[in-house]
Enzyme design. Structure first.
Site, PDB file in Angstrom:
ATOM      1  CG  ASP A   1      -1.950  -1.150   1.167  1.00  0.00           C
ATOM      2  OD1 ASP A   1      -1.901  -1.959   0.215  1.00  0.00           O
ATOM      3  OD2 ASP A   1      -2.755  -1.262   2.102  1.00  0.00           O
TER       4      ASP A   1
ATOM      5  CD  GLU B   1      -7.012  -0.015   2.951  1.00  0.00           C
ATOM      6  OE1 GLU B   1      -5.904   0.189   3.462  1.00  0.00           O
ATOM      7  OE2 GLU B   1      -8.088   0.084   3.575  1.00  0.00           O
TER       8      GLU B   1
ATOM      9  CE  LYS C   1      -3.470  -4.381   1.381  1.00  0.00           C
ATOM     10  NZ  LYS C   1      -4.233  -3.543   2.292  1.00  0.00           N
TER      11      LYS C   1
ATOM     12  CE  LYS D   1      -8.046  -0.666   7.166  1.00  0.00           C
ATOM     13  NZ  LYS D   1      -8.032   0.498   6.272  1.00  0.00           N
TER      14      LYS D   1
ATOM     15  CB  VAL E   1       2.459   2.554   4.907  1.00  0.00           C
ATOM     16  CG1 VAL E   1       3.869   3.115   4.870  1.00  0.00           C
ATOM     17  CG2 VAL E   1       1.746   2.817   3.585  1.00  0.00           C
ATOM     18  CB  THR E   2       0.302   2.193   8.682  1.00  0.00           C
ATOM     19  OG1 THR E   2      -0.910   1.546   9.063  1.00  0.00           O
ATOM     20  CG2 THR E   2      -0.016   3.455   7.933  1.00  0.00           C
TER      21      THR E   2
ATOM     22  CB  CYS F   1      -2.243  -2.591   5.405  1.00  0.00           C
ATOM     23  SG  CYS F   1      -3.862  -1.793   5.237  1.00  0.00           S
TER      24      CYS F   1
ATOM     25  CD  GLN G   1       4.190 -14.789  23.113  1.00  0.00           C
ATOM     26  OE1 GLN G   1       3.757 -15.896  23.430  1.00  0.00           O
ATOM     27  NE2 GLN G   1       3.421 -13.795  22.749  1.00  0.00           N
TER      28      GLN G   1
HETATM   29  N1  TIU Z   1      -2.573   0.413   4.274  1.00  0.00           N
HETATM   30  C1  TIU Z   1      -3.037   0.744   5.484  1.00  0.00           C
HETATM   31  O1  TIU Z   1      -2.394   0.579   6.491  1.00  0.00           O
HETATM   32  N2  TIU Z   1      -4.293   1.335   5.507  1.00  0.00           N
HETATM   33  C2  TIU Z   1      -4.717   2.205   6.486  1.00  0.00           C
HETATM   34  O2  TIU Z   1      -5.837   2.706   6.444  1.00  0.00           O
HETATM   35  N3  TIU Z   1      -3.830   2.467   7.469  1.00  0.00           N
HETATM   36  C3  TIU Z   1      -3.950   3.378   8.470  1.00  0.00           C
HETATM   37  O3  TIU Z   1      -3.083   3.414   9.340  1.00  0.00           O
HETATM   38  N4  TIU Z   1      -4.966   4.261   8.464  1.00  0.00           N
END
Ligand code: TIU
Length: 223
Positions: A23, A71, A128, A131, A156-157, A161, A201
């Site tokens: 993403d 996304e 996709k 997430k 990210v993030t 995701c 762990q």
């Molecule tokens: N790709 C992804 O992490 N989508 C999000 O909406 N992330 C946020 O942190 N908002």
């Protein structure tokens, strides 16, 4: 080959490894996009573009397939649950017209990957709706076709995701390595916590390593 990773070295075979870049889209990374509309400081995410580009280049050079995800949703929003679109009170919702086209809609400028990390014509790009990148996509069959056993993650993030996709992959039997400086969160403390919980762990979700540690294993410098 061994990667100098945490919580302990990870053995991987480049022939059965793939890189997934999650993403890295204009909507999350550039000012004026969806991420910014949620009140986030996108400069934090922009800062990882160079390290991510180096990781992508190193994997391409090592013959490791690079898979990109985005996304985004269909223009009629039929793959976007109302619970996702109506959550909270953002200034822009998914599907609304924004400065980079309709927010998180496939084919709109904001849904594209940032130019510095663009996919090559022969690289797999997965749109996709969730997430996690396995949910409602062909990622699983695609990796089965490649014979992939180990996944390197960037993007990210970190705690949204990326972590969701790592957990999906871990449950599907992949060994998962997250590139520490090629992932970022709008919340630095969430990134730190996500890295810690992934490798806790005895690598309960997977491993983490800096981009340089991954690249030096893939392309060792001759003594
Ligand atoms: N790709 C992804 O992490 N989508 C999000 O909406 N992330 C946020 O942190 N908002």
């Amino acid at each position: 080959m061994k990667i100098d990773a945490q919580p302990f070295p990870l053995d991987l075979d480049p022939a059965t490894t793939a890189l997934i870049v999650i993403d890295m889209q204009r909507d999350f990374i550039e000012p004026g996009g969806f991420g910014a509309s949620l009140g986030n400081n996108v400069a934090l995410l922009q800062a990882i573009v160079p390290a991510t580009a180096r990781l992508i280049a190193g994997c391409r050079a090592a013959g490791i397939p690079v898979i990109h995800t985005r996304e985004c949703h269909l223009p009629d929003l039929s793959d976007c649950p109302p619970a996702k679109r109506l959550r909270g009170a953002p200034s822009l919702r998914i599907g609304d017209p924004g400065p980079m086209g309709r927010v998180l809609i496939a084919g709109e400028p904001g849904a594209e990957i940032v130019p510095d990390l663009a996919a090559l014509p022969d690289e797999k790009v997965i749109d996709k709706p969730g997430k996690g990148a396995f949910y409602a996509t062909d990622l699983g069959p695609h990796l089965a076709g490649l014979g992939t056993k180990t996944l390197i993650f960037a993007g990210v993030t970190t705690e949204v995701c990326v972590q969701t996709t790592m957990r999906e992959a871990n449950d599907r039997g992949f060994e998962c390595l997250l590139a520490e400086d090629a992932t970022e969160s709008y919340f630095p403390e969430f990134k730190a916590a996500a890295l810690a919980m992934i490798r806790a762990q005895g690598a309960i979700v997977g491993w983490t390593a800096p981009v340089d540690a991954i690249l030096s294993a893939l392309a060792p410098v001759d003594a």
